[in-house]
Design an enzyme around this catalytic site. Structure first.
Site, PDB file in Angstrom:
ATOM      1  N   HIS A 176       0.856  -1.190   0.000  1.00 54.22           N
ATOM      2  CA  HIS A 176       0.000   0.000   0.000  1.00 54.22           C
ATOM      3  C   HIS A 176       0.892   1.241   0.000  1.00 54.22           C
ATOM      4  O   HIS A 176       1.740   1.408   0.879  1.00 54.22           O
ATOM      5  CB  HIS A 176      -0.930   0.004   1.223  1.00 54.22           C
ATOM      6  CG  HIS A 176      -1.989  -1.045   1.139  1.00 54.22           C
ATOM      7  ND1 HIS A 176      -2.429  -1.765   2.214  1.00 54.22           N
ATOM      8  CD2 HIS A 176      -2.717  -1.475   0.068  1.00 54.22           C
ATOM      9  CE1 HIS A 176      -3.377  -2.610   1.816  1.00 54.22           C
ATOM     10  NE2 HIS A 176      -3.571  -2.455   0.522  1.00 54.22           N
ATOM     11  N   GLU A 179       1.808   3.782   3.070  1.00 50.65           N
ATOM     12  CA  GLU A 179       2.325   3.263   4.337  1.00 50.65           C
ATOM     13  C   GLU A 179       3.849   3.311   4.322  1.00 50.65           C
ATOM     14  O   GLU A 179       4.530   2.292   4.270  1.00 50.65           O
ATOM     15  CB  GLU A 179       1.772   1.845   4.546  1.00 50.65           C
ATOM     16  CG  GLU A 179       0.241   1.840   4.596  1.00 50.65           C
ATOM     17  CD  GLU A 179      -0.412   0.473   4.433  1.00 50.65           C
ATOM     18  OE1 GLU A 179       0.297  -0.547   4.378  1.00 50.65           O
ATOM     19  OE2 GLU A 179      -1.662   0.434   4.345  1.00 50.65           O
ATOM     20  N   ARG A 234      -3.106   4.936  -2.113  1.00 48.27           N
ATOM     21  CA  ARG A 234      -2.999   3.584  -1.551  1.00 48.27           C
ATOM     22  C   ARG A 234      -2.813   2.510  -2.626  1.00 48.27           C
ATOM     23  O   ARG A 234      -1.989   1.616  -2.522  1.00 48.27           O
ATOM     24  CB  ARG A 234      -4.290   3.282  -0.767  1.00 48.27           C
ATOM     25  CG  ARG A 234      -4.528   1.822  -0.425  1.00 48.27           C
ATOM     26  CD  ARG A 234      -5.931   1.662   0.191  1.00 48.27           C
ATOM     27  NE  ARG A 234      -6.311   0.277   0.343  1.00 48.27           N
ATOM     28  CZ  ARG A 234      -6.169  -0.418   1.468  1.00 48.27           C
ATOM     29  NH1 ARG A 234      -5.610   0.140   2.520  1.00 48.27           N
ATOM     30  NH2 ARG A 234      -6.568  -1.668   1.541  1.00 48.27           N
ATOM     31  N   HIS A 304       2.823  -3.737   6.679  1.00 47.31           N
ATOM     32  CA  HIS A 304       1.871  -2.648   6.464  1.00 47.31           C
ATOM     33  C   HIS A 304       1.980  -1.679   7.631  1.00 47.31           C
ATOM     34  O   HIS A 304       2.697  -1.906   8.593  1.00 47.31           O
ATOM     35  CB  HIS A 304       0.441  -3.189   6.448  1.00 47.31           C
ATOM     36  CG  HIS A 304       0.096  -4.018   5.253  1.00 47.31           C
ATOM     37  ND1 HIS A 304      -0.727  -3.558   4.267  1.00 47.31           N
ATOM     38  CD2 HIS A 304       0.457  -5.273   4.889  1.00 47.31           C
ATOM     39  CE1 HIS A 304      -0.869  -4.501   3.347  1.00 47.31           C
ATOM     40  NE2 HIS A 304      -0.162  -5.551   3.691  1.00 47.31           N
ATOM     41  N   GLU A 378       1.299  -4.884  11.075  1.00 49.15           N
ATOM     42  CA  GLU A 378       0.785  -3.521  10.943  1.00 49.15           C
ATOM     43  C   GLU A 378       1.657  -2.715  11.891  1.00 49.15           C
ATOM     44  O   GLU A 378       1.519  -2.809  13.112  1.00 49.15           O
ATOM     45  CB  GLU A 378      -0.686  -3.435  11.369  1.00 49.15           C
ATOM     46  CG  GLU A 378      -1.659  -4.150  10.443  1.00 49.15           C
ATOM     47  CD  GLU A 378      -1.976  -3.355   9.174  1.00 49.15           C
ATOM     48  OE1 GLU A 378      -1.525  -2.201   9.041  1.00 49.15           O
ATOM     49  OE2 GLU A 378      -2.683  -3.893   8.304  1.00 49.15           O
TER      50      GLU A 378
HETATM   51 ZN   LIG Z   1      -1.714  -1.761   4.147  1.00 47.24          ZN
END
Ligand SMILES: [Zn+2]
Ligand SMILES: *[C@@H]1O[C@H](CO)[C@@H](O)[C@H](O)[C@H]1NC(C)=O
Ligand SMILES: *[C@@H]1O[C@H](CO)[C@@H](O)[C@H](O)[C@H]1NC(C)=O
Ligand SMILES: *[C@@H]1O[C@H](CO)[C@@H](O)[C@H](O)[C@H]1NC(C)=O
Length: 417
Positions: A176, A179, A234, A304, A378
């Site tokens: 993405h 990020e 994104r 991410h 994340e």
């Molecule tokens: Zn992501």
């Protein structure tokens, strides 16, 4: 008062100037019940809300912490609606443009050394990949696994010995575009791994026995776009037939229950899955590479941001993977190790029960392909800065994440043959 620009001039201006975010806000709302969750969904229908968490309005539900971005113009409407309905909310970011500028707070390095405490654009990252190979040719090689829709190269760095049959771990960053701390971690990992070989006991042992494949930027076109045109981008940059909307969410484009979520079929959604599984050149390049090295790849890790979680399969079903006890054990050890450095707390668990249902994710795909240890990080933070994590947090983020990744790698080394 609005100035009317001649059409040609307007077009050029749009083509060059990056989008600004003056006065844009990020709200955090905690709907207490389904009625309140539906109020947010209704607001999303009539206003342009950019969902930061969850990544799609359809996932909004009672008790969830919901973060979204809204333009200056619409923020008044949103705020009044939230007030009128007596909803719990806070404003995380008051002026997004300010945060966009403030994220560049890393120390300037006057030498032309590659700083691991700054964000780097694509050109700098390409130069960095060359440098890593030139510095440690016995240990690092660069493999072009394909190219993007806009014909940029997709590079994987292989760290370790020549021997292709050794066990290996595949890691990717930057699927993405916005990020940014994710590609920063992949750079950090490659640097630290090569630097500490022969010095750090664990890293030496790991690299003596296995290889790492690191894709520092997965969604190259999107990443470039996030630097030059729109920091909040994104998806990738592919054009979609019969739609004015651009881009596919590469993390919905994998062949894992790909068509099971109707809401991912709209090209205008941030979570658009593409017109077919692996329709995107980037996805195809990565899946081909992984399939080609499947015998050696024992773990897949994808990075991410944000929300501080360590996730494992499944996203597309509430069914647990056959080895979920193993995965949960590794995730616990890994997040425990992560917290030792700065007491950063991560939660962990299967995607579906920890965040929400997702289809077409790389993690599920890799697991179903037969890679029995697949994890998604994340990274920081939990929403104060969201995607605009300041550079001053790159180093602590990477240091603690490195501890977590080493735990996973050590486990793989010990428990796979
Ligand atoms: Zn992501
Ligand atoms: C939301 O959380 C409260 C308190 O934790 C709980 O009583 C309630 O059942 C939850 N509601 C839903 C829909 O999960
Ligand atoms: C983006 O995704 C679309 C839709 O799957 C794909 O056709 C295209 O090649 C991708 N573009 C880029 C730049 O990756
Ligand atoms: C996706 O998976 C299905 C079922 O496993 C398979 O039949 C299909 O060929 C796959 N598609 C691609 C593009 O790999």
């Amino acid at each position: 008062m609005r100035f009317i620009l001649p059409v040609g001039l307007l077009a050029t201006t749009l083509a060059i100037a990056p989008v600004r975010f003056d006065g844009e806000k990020v709200f955090r709302v905690k709907p207490q019940d389904e009625t309140e969750a539906n109020i947010i969904k209704d607001l999303a229908r009539t206003n342009e809300l950019d969902f930061w968490y969850p990544d799609d309005t359809h996932h909004v539900s009672a008790n969830m912490t919901v973060d979204f971005r809204v333009s200056e113009k619409e923020s008044q409407t949103i705020q009044s609606a939230l007030d009128q309905n007596k909803m719990h909310y806070e404003i995380l970011i008051h002026d997004l443009q300010e945060e966009v500028e403030k994220q560049f707070d890393g120390k300037e390095d006057s030498s032309d050394r590659h700083s691991y405490e700054k964000y780097h654009n694509w050109e700098q990252i390409v130069a960095w990949t060359e440098k890593m190979v030139n510095k440690r040719p016995e240990m690092v090689s660069r493999i072009k696994i394909g190219s993007t829709a806009e014909d940029n190269p997709l590079y994987v760095l292989k760290i370790g010995k020549e021997d292709e049959s050794r066990n290996s771990i595949f890691m990717d960053c930057g699927i993405h575009a916005r990020e940014w701390v994710s590609p920063a971690f992949c750079q950090w990992f490659v640097y630290q791994a090569t630097k500490s070989y022969g010095k750090n006991k664990i890293m030496t042992k790991l690299l003596d026995k296995m290889n790492f494949y690191v894709l520092p930027v997965f969604n190259v076109d999107g990443y470039i776009w996030s630097w030059t045109k729109n920091r909040m981008w994104r998806k990738n940059r592919s054009k979609n037939q019969n739609s004015k909307c651009i881009g596919t969410d590469l993390n919905r484009n994998f062949n894992a229950s790909w068509d099971s979520s109707p809401q991912t079929s709209n090209p205008c959604e941030e979570t658009y899955r593409g017109h077919a599984p692996e329709s995107e050149k980037e996805t195809k390049a990565v899946t081909d590479f992984i399939r080609g090295h499947l015998k050696s790849i024992k773990a897949y890790i994808t990075f991410h941001s944000y929300s501080q979680m360590l996730l494992f399969p499944y996203g597309y079903t509430s069914k647990l993977p056959f080895n979920h006890e193993d995965l949960a054990k590794i995730a616990k050890l890994s997040t425990d190790a992560l917290s030792t450095r700065y007491e950063t707390r991560y939660i962990y668990g299967p995607i579906q029960s920890t965040i929400y249902r997702t289809s077409g994710s790389s993690l599920d795909w890799a697991f179903d392909l037969g890679i029995k240890h697949t994890f998604a990080f994340e990274l920081r933070d939990k929403g104060k800065f969201g995607f605009l994590l300041p550079e001053s947090q790159i180093k602590p983020t990477c240091k603690e994440t490195m501890l977590a990744v080493k735990v996973i790698a050590k486990y793989i080394l010990k428990n796979t043959s």
